[in-house]
Design an enzyme around this catalytic site. Structure first.
Site, PDB file in Angstrom:
ATOM      1  N   HIS A  11      50.687  39.152  30.318  1.00 52.60           N
ATOM      2  CA  HIS A  11      49.938  38.808  31.531  1.00 52.60           C
ATOM      3  C   HIS A  11      50.156  37.341  31.912  1.00 52.60           C
ATOM      4  O   HIS A  11      50.076  36.453  31.058  1.00 52.60           O
ATOM      5  CB  HIS A  11      48.448  39.072  31.256  1.00 52.60           C
ATOM      6  CG  HIS A  11      47.561  38.924  32.440  1.00 52.60           C
ATOM      7  ND1 HIS A  11      46.388  38.209  32.409  1.00 52.60           N
ATOM      8  CD2 HIS A  11      47.668  39.404  33.703  1.00 52.60           C
ATOM      9  CE1 HIS A  11      45.798  38.266  33.591  1.00 52.60           C
ATOM     10  NE2 HIS A  11      46.562  38.991  34.400  1.00 52.60           N
ATOM     11  N   HIS A  53      48.524  31.302  40.079  1.00 52.20           N
ATOM     12  CA  HIS A  53      47.470  32.297  40.247  1.00 52.20           C
ATOM     13  C   HIS A  53      46.421  31.893  41.278  1.00 52.20           C
ATOM     14  O   HIS A  53      46.064  32.676  42.146  1.00 52.20           O
ATOM     15  CB  HIS A  53      46.795  32.563  38.899  1.00 52.20           C
ATOM     16  CG  HIS A  53      45.703  33.585  38.963  1.00 52.20           C
ATOM     17  ND1 HIS A  53      44.408  33.265  39.325  1.00 52.20           N
ATOM     18  CD2 HIS A  53      45.710  34.912  38.742  1.00 52.20           C
ATOM     19  CE1 HIS A  53      43.666  34.362  39.310  1.00 52.20           C
ATOM     20  NE2 HIS A  53      44.436  35.383  38.954  1.00 52.20           N
ATOM     21  N   GLU A 106      53.342  40.255  41.098  1.00 53.14           N
ATOM     22  CA  GLU A 106      52.110  40.429  41.867  1.00 53.14           C
ATOM     23  C   GLU A 106      52.121  39.448  43.034  1.00 53.14           C
ATOM     24  O   GLU A 106      52.048  38.231  42.845  1.00 53.14           O
ATOM     25  CB  GLU A 106      50.861  40.201  40.993  1.00 53.14           C
ATOM     26  CG  GLU A 106      49.611  40.472  41.823  1.00 53.14           C
ATOM     27  CD  GLU A 106      48.298  40.104  41.136  1.00 53.14           C
ATOM     28  OE1 GLU A 106      48.243  39.983  39.905  1.00 53.14           O
ATOM     29  OE2 GLU A 106      47.319  39.921  41.888  1.00 53.14           O
TER      30      GLU A 106
HETATM   31  O1  G3P Z   1      48.292  42.315  38.145  1.00 54.81           O
HETATM   32  C1  G3P Z   1      47.294  42.498  37.189  1.00 54.81           C
HETATM   33  C2  G3P Z   1      46.418  41.278  37.055  1.00 54.81           C
HETATM   34  O2  G3P Z   1      47.212  40.149  36.912  1.00 54.81           O
HETATM   35  C3  G3P Z   1      45.479  41.100  38.212  1.00 54.81           C
HETATM   36  O3  G3P Z   1      44.576  40.081  37.977  1.00 54.81           O
HETATM   37  O4  G3P Z   1      43.703  37.898  38.602  1.00 54.81           O
HETATM   38  O5  G3P Z   1      45.117  38.104  36.581  1.00 54.81           O
HETATM   39  O6  G3P Z   1      46.137  38.283  38.831  1.00 54.81           O
HETATM   40  P1  G3P Z   1      44.901  38.517  37.998  1.00 54.81           P
HETATM   41 MG    MG Z   2      48.153  38.802  38.292  1.00 51.57          MG
END
Ligand code: G3P
Ligand code: MG
Length: 247
Positions: A11, A53, A106
């Protein structure tokens, strides 16, 4: 379309083991045997897609203010942790291709920049990933962004991303011609999971940071998890052989 769907996605690049959304994180994930990484892409003040992010710089860099108002010259001079720079999306793609990583890109538009971000990322993705053995998986909480990705880069698979899966999720998946459904583990009910599985759509959950939680999700039929705890899943990733998404 036919590509392997690993069970573990590192992640935000390298999870908690490296500064988030950095090349050091991607490199670490690959070295630890992760076959897949997730990262967030937003536009800089100059319209350059970069890995970050938050809409603001404070949490993950030594800068201040909005990413969308920060020109590249200033953005790339910042420290994103341990001396790492905020990477360009293009640099992250080059690294993923070098290591053969499946990337979940993403699209994370700053508010008001949904169209511009999606158009830029979709167009650039087409050229950056051309000829790659493993195509990325594009996701976004912005359905508008995914529609644009579908129209401008239809050859790149899409995953719909929900915090909470809505009642009309299947219509959304069909409209976007998405191949996966991503959702917050905190809001995933057994009923929704059963419905998604009945439609043969892989479910990917974020963010899963204990082995127990991951095992329980896999038992319930979840296909993959996004984790910050790369250290906990090293053995499994190395041994992983891969499922196949068909279509
Ligand atoms: O894409 C899955 C996850 O990354 C979504 O949450 O806030 O960590 O981008 P965030
Ligand atoms: Mg994400």
């Amino acid at each position: 379309m036919d590509f392997p769907l690993p069970r573990w996605f590192a992640h935000r690049g390298g999870g908690a083991l490296a500064p988030e959304n950095t090349l050091a994180g991607l490199r670490l994930a690959a070295r630890l045997g992760f076959a897949a990484v997730e990262f967030d892409v937003m536009l800089s003040g100059d319209g350059t897609p970069v890995l970050i992010h938050d809409e603001t710089l404070e949490r993950t860099t030594n800068g201040q203010g909005l990413v969308s108002e920060t020109p590249d010259a200033r953005l790339f001079a910042l420290d994103a942790g341990n001396g790492e720079r905020v990477p360009r999306y293009a640099e992250a793609v080059a690294m993923c291709r070098e290591y053969g990583l499946l990337a979940n890109v993403e699209i994370k538009p700053a508010a008001g920049f949904e169209r511009q971000t999606a158009e830029t990322v979709a167009r650039l993705s087409t050229s950056l990933w051309q000829g790659a053995a493993v195509q990325p998986l594009i996701s976004s909480l912005s359905l508008e962004a995914l529609e644009i990705a579908r129209d401008l880069a239809p050859q790149i698979p899409r995953g719909v991303l929900f915090e909470q899966v809505p009642a009309d999720w299947l219509a959304v998946v069909r409209r976007l011609q998405a191949v996966t459904l991503h959702c917050d583990v905190e809001h995933l009910s057994d009923d929704v999971l059963a419905e998604v599985q009945a439609n043969d759509i892989p479910v990917l959950c974020y963010t899963v940071n204990t082995k127990k939680a991951a095992e329980s999700l896999f038992e319930r039929g979840v296909s993959a998890v996004f984790t910050d705890r790369l250290d906990l899943f090293v053995t499994e990733t190395s041994a992983y052989k891969g499922l196949h998404l068909g279509g």
